[in-house]
Design a protein around this motif. Structure first.
Motif: not given
Length: 115
Positions: A6-11, A49-50, A74-75
């Motif tokens: 995932s990215c840092h925030c999980g989006r 999953h996004t 931004g990741i």
């Protein structure tokens, strides 16, 4: 083996299947700044999953790799493109995978600045 990333925030969330034993450090203008370590897998081994419309995309130079990144944190967790053999590939940033001990990976260096 299956890995969750995932990215840092999980989006942006995804799973990727494969044997992770090595990664590549590239010194191109993009990878050098991101500090990513890349693991290349066939695109079908990456399960998103996004939805794609919730990710941002950046391309540069020859515009053959779609660098996916999170518009919130931004990741850059992965990129997508076509390999030299014409197959769809994913470049996974192994720093975005859960439970990976980077010290166990063989890191190869690629001179992307000269490519």
């Amino acid at each position: 083996m299956q890995y969750h990333g995932s990215c840092h925030c999980g989006r942006i969330a995804f799973d990727v299947e494969g044997e992770l034993t090595q990664a590549m450090a590239c010194n191109c203008s993009m990878c050098q700044r991101k500090g990513s370590l890349l693991w290349f897998v066939p695109r079908e081994q990456l399960q998103l999953h996004t939805p794609a419309d919730q990710m941002s995309t950046y391309t540069f130079h020859k515009h053959v790799i779609q660098h996916r990144f999170c518009p919130t944190c931004g990741i850059h967790p992965f990129g997508e493109g076509t390999g030299p053999d014409g197959r769809r590939m994913a470049a996974i940033n192994v720093r975005c995978l859960e439970g990976v001990d980077l010290g166990t990976l063989t890191i190869t260096h690629y001179d992307g600045r000269s490519a």
